[in-house]
Design a protein around this motif. Sequence first.
Motif, PDB file in Angstrom:
ATOM      1  N   ARG A  18       1.866 -11.379   0.062  1.00  5.77           N
ATOM      2  CA  ARG A  18       3.161 -11.285  -0.600  1.00  5.77           C
ATOM      3  C   ARG A  18       3.719  -9.875  -0.434  1.00  5.77           C
ATOM      4  N   SER A  19       5.009  -9.785  -0.396  1.00  6.38           N
ATOM      5  CA  SER A  19       5.593  -8.444  -0.294  1.00  6.38           C
ATOM      6  C   SER A  19       5.692  -7.857  -1.697  1.00  6.38           C
ATOM      7  N   ARG A  20       5.275  -6.627  -1.843  1.00  3.86           N
ATOM      8  CA  ARG A  20       5.293  -5.952  -3.140  1.00  3.86           C
ATOM      9  C   ARG A  20       5.647  -4.498  -2.907  1.00  3.86           C
ATOM     10  N   ASP A  21       5.870  -3.799  -4.006  1.00  2.89           N
ATOM     11  CA  ASP A  21       6.162  -2.376  -3.862  1.00  2.89           C
ATOM     12  C   ASP A  21       4.874  -1.580  -3.955  1.00  2.89           C
ATOM     13  N   GLY A  22       3.838  -2.043  -3.310  1.00  3.10           N
ATOM     14  CA  GLY A  22       2.568  -1.351  -3.394  1.00  3.10           C
ATOM     15  C   GLY A  22       2.526  -0.121  -2.493  1.00  3.10           C
ATOM     16  N   THR A  23       1.387   0.585  -2.580  1.00  2.00           N
ATOM     17  CA  THR A  23       1.177   1.715  -1.691  1.00  2.00           C
ATOM     18  C   THR A  23       0.929   1.180  -0.285  1.00  2.00           C
ATOM     19  N   ASN A 542      -2.364  -4.168  -5.652  1.00  2.00           N
ATOM     20  CA  ASN A 542      -1.682  -2.973  -5.172  1.00  2.00           C
ATOM     21  C   ASN A 542      -0.614  -2.547  -6.176  1.00  2.00           C
ATOM     22  N   ALA A 543      -0.225  -1.297  -6.085  1.00  2.00           N
ATOM     23  CA  ALA A 543       0.801  -0.750  -6.966  1.00  2.00           C
ATOM     24  C   ALA A 543       1.298   0.531  -6.308  1.00  2.00           C
ATOM     25  N   PRO A 544       2.437   1.043  -6.762  1.00  2.00           N
ATOM     26  CA  PRO A 544       2.869   2.349  -6.240  1.00  2.00           C
ATOM     27  C   PRO A 544       1.801   3.397  -6.527  1.00  2.00           C
ATOM     28  N   GLU A 545       1.712   4.391  -5.654  1.00  2.00           N
ATOM     29  CA  GLU A 545       0.545   5.285  -5.710  1.00  2.00           C
ATOM     30  C   GLU A 545       0.250   5.898  -7.080  1.00  2.00           C
ATOM     31  N   PRO A 546       1.235   6.421  -7.805  1.00  2.00           N
ATOM     32  CA  PRO A 546       0.883   7.032  -9.098  1.00  2.00           C
ATOM     33  C   PRO A 546       0.166   6.054 -10.032  1.00  2.00           C
ATOM     34  N   GLU A 547       0.635   4.784 -10.053  1.00  2.00           N
ATOM     35  CA  GLU A 547      -0.032   3.792 -10.896  1.00  2.00           C
ATOM     36  C   GLU A 547      -1.384   3.412 -10.321  1.00  2.00           C
ATOM     37  N   LEU A 548      -1.404   3.258  -9.010  1.00  2.00           N
ATOM     38  CA  LEU A 548      -2.645   2.859  -8.347  1.00  2.00           C
ATOM     39  C   LEU A 548      -3.755   3.865  -8.665  1.00  2.00           C
ATOM     40  N   ARG A 549      -3.409   5.144  -8.676  1.00  2.00           N
ATOM     41  CA  ARG A 549      -4.403   6.183  -8.959  1.00  2.00           C
ATOM     42  C   ARG A 549      -5.031   5.987 -10.344  1.00  2.00           C
ATOM     43  N   GLN A 550      -4.244   5.467 -11.284  1.00  2.00           N
ATOM     44  CA  GLN A 550      -4.772   5.252 -12.635  1.00  2.00           C
ATOM     45  C   GLN A 550      -5.559   3.948 -12.747  1.00  2.00           C
ATOM     46  N   MET A 551      -5.381   3.049 -11.774  1.00  2.00           N
ATOM     47  CA  MET A 551      -6.022   1.737 -11.859  1.00  2.00           C
ATOM     48  C   MET A 551      -7.437   1.736 -11.274  1.00  2.00           C
TER      49      MET A 551
END
Lengths: 622, 351
Positions: A18-23, A542-551
């Motif tokens: 799926r397309s997402r706004d992930g990193t 996946n998530a945008p990098e700032p959130e991903l770093r916290q996950m």
Amino acid sequence: MMQKAEMARTVDAFSPARSRDGTPPTDTSDPQYFHKVVDCQYACPAHTPVPEYIRLIAQRRYADAYMLNWESNVFPGILGRVCDRPCEPACRRGRIEEKPVAICRLKRVAADNKGDVTERLPRVPFQKNGKRVALLGAGPASLTVARDLLPLGYHCVLFEKDPVGGGLMRSNIPAFRLPAKVLDEEVDLIYGLGVEKRFGEAVTSLKAVIDEGFDAVFVGTGAPKGKDLNVPGRAEADANVHIGIDFLTSVAFEHVDSIGKRVVVIGGGNTAMDCCRTALRLGAEKVMVTVRSPRKDMKASDWEIEDAEREGVPVLDNHNPAEFLVENGRLVGVRFDKMRAEYGADGRRKLIPTGESVVIECDDVLMAIGQDNAFPWIERDIGVEFDEWGMPAVDRTTFASTRPGVFFGGDAAWGPENIIWAVAHGHQAAISIDKHCRGEPITERPAPGANLVSQKMGIHEWSYSNDYDNGRRVPVPHADQVTALRNIKVEVELGYDEVLALKEAERCLNCDVQTVFEQPKCIECDACVDICPVDCITFTDNAPEPELRQMLRTPAENLEQPLYVSSDLPTGRVMVKDEDVCLHCGLCAERCPTGAWDMSKFMYVERQAAPVCQRHLDAYLD
Amino acid sequence: MSYIAKPIARHPKLKRNALGLTHRDYEGAMSTLCAGCGHDSITAALIEACCEIDLPPHRIAKISGIGCSSKAPTYFIKQAHGFNSVHGRMPSVATGANLANRDLIYLGVSGDGDTASIGLGQFAHAVRRKLNMVYIVMNNGCYGLTKGQFSATNDRASPSKKGAPNPFDPIDLCQLAITLGAGFVARSFSGDKAQLKPLIKAAIHYNGFALLDVISPCVTFNNHAASTKGYEYVRAHNEALDRVDFVPLENEIRAELAAGETRDVLLHDGSTLRLNRLDADHDPEDADSALTAIRSRAARGEVATGLLYLDPAEQDLHATLGTTARPLNAMPMSELCPGADKLAAINAKFQ
């Protein structure tokens, strides 16, 4: 929450991603990605392949280790003693336990044990290419340019005001830190390539040099002017107030061999540390270092402060010199205003007088409060532009001045740095000079070489020492202090012997052996996640990098360290690896049932002017 | 297996639990199982679960039988008590230990061979007696140690790696346990720690017999395309009936989830099981409903996972037998062995 997501995933687990706004997935085909993981090499201005030479030392292949160094940084024996070591604060080991690997001192081990490397040095062609290059100042920057250009057939002329070469490595670094023998050996290697020396005469006009018809001129004259301090009493006390670097030069050339019994050093940089320790060796009985700022803001490297203190020199911080006290025409002491540091909301420091002042009695003062560039000998009408502070306009990439064919490097370019920066400048300037002389555009820089090779030898066998060694940093043995303080030429540090060197070498984490992830092979069994001793691998949405770093399993809070993100896996998740504290132990690859992880050695070679000067490095790219 | 030991270096910012320990303090020796074995993931889930609910490592007893699964206790919580017993006899040893000292937490680790074949009788009686323990089955449908022969839990539709058909229907341990009277029955998947970890925590806090049947792919012999116990198949056919959050005693419960779907079950020790039902027809407190849910999924080739059945009554063997509340090792010798006179008096009562 996770499980609901898990549920949704199982429904369309095998549908297209799926397309997402992930990193976005990490592009490991860009050599800078893995280069940055090799923190030490990345931090080194000359990009010396540190883990590889440490590995060679561990294999007792000292000459091989030396050559990788020599090709990258030209002065391994010198730098192995006096380098400012930007690699060590960057070392990943320092983020896992207290202290980084003693990279600098291991370099010295390679130099101390290399044996004869003559056969490995580049040959200079008998047939010259007809181009003549003037190198002004025989310091590390000019010597590097000479080393890079001579094997290409250039005729290099080295100008130096002193009767011997080496620049500040000879005049400003005391012999108890860098013995003349070590310096001579590595400088002589470059002389041996056939440089023409014009020593003992100061260049007084750049125009005159250019008028000699050189195809290119490189200005590597350093930052030779020590700063002075204008406070009351300065003029009256002049006979006993000395500029630090001038004092060190005079001692180096044996024009000065004594000093007063009580010496105050003003300044908190490495020059101040060299001054106080030199004063001790010239017979001073009471030496102290005074610095305006709080101790934690001192410019000197921690280890240089430690060395001075070990020799009994106290460091008095928050002491701002206010007046030189003179009685009967002679310096009797210095009055200091005590200071207090305040930090504004923007983090900027302000030093505020506390109102208290102290007098320190002394016979001599050494001032080591900074250095300036000085170009009175460069005419202002020959096309070399200077800014309002008298600094030349120099291009950060090409090291070219505003006059075609005139290049700057080392401290002469942007003010005082250290040797390893001068070497890096020299390599780049040599590329520019070579291109300039060939009539090619100097703005087109050669691409670095890079290579990635699997280290797998068997099911659980790697061609590198992947077993984590829990040892603490091995201290370098020192000479007996009484003897060392008696003779300025006795080297204080003895260097590691083989036993200590091999012990220290095992502390290296092999950050150049990269964890390479192949997404299509992964079956998401979690084996790598479970085995990783430092919890740096996570499988997550996946998530945008700032959130991903916290996950992540342990949040990736060191923003200077990249995340390694895979493309979408069959469950729709991604693999995220935080590079920050990875031990490069290879257990993820050992526990991976499908070989989705591999440990691959990454070699990064910064391009220099002469390929023949980097044959040992290039051998890794085949 | 790996030749090197797991480095003792750890992430400097690793989270610590109430005891000041990190999950790395709950590890055991380096696993010698095949790379990618599901059992190692279950082990990791046990390590993290025990750390997160602040269990003192020395208050845990790990008991196992024989098989790949039964090697696993070596690989977690090295400070815990351990007993690697005879094939299929883990329940007997656990029963003995539990009767002697009810204060320890009993983690029985077994496999599908150890439980559903040689140890089926032992298993049945531990369930029936409602022994207070967590019985974990690392269920991979094959005998990994002896080259991957079918075990009794392998689905009929699932052939061997070489393609040989399986002629027998499987034993469903969850159905069996519910029928025999287990109080806590859950099924999970080694590849889904988000589901598995809360179930482990809840099972540990449950007072009574708790079965965790964890599907754990055998990467070497039973992870091929036609296997129903491989990573790919289980991921594609996993039907979670509910989601369990475990809320320890000290944490306040905040009602933030949508009502109706969520039910809180208070356990006897004060902790709470928060049950989020994903299938409205499944009532985990009703055995018939649970059995129906499992069977209907199995008939469709799906695997029902989650907390399948929960008896809130939390009965256990000590209550049934009325045994002493104190562990035997905490009793003075005079009480443990009151002497010949006392024995004579007891004998006299039966004459």
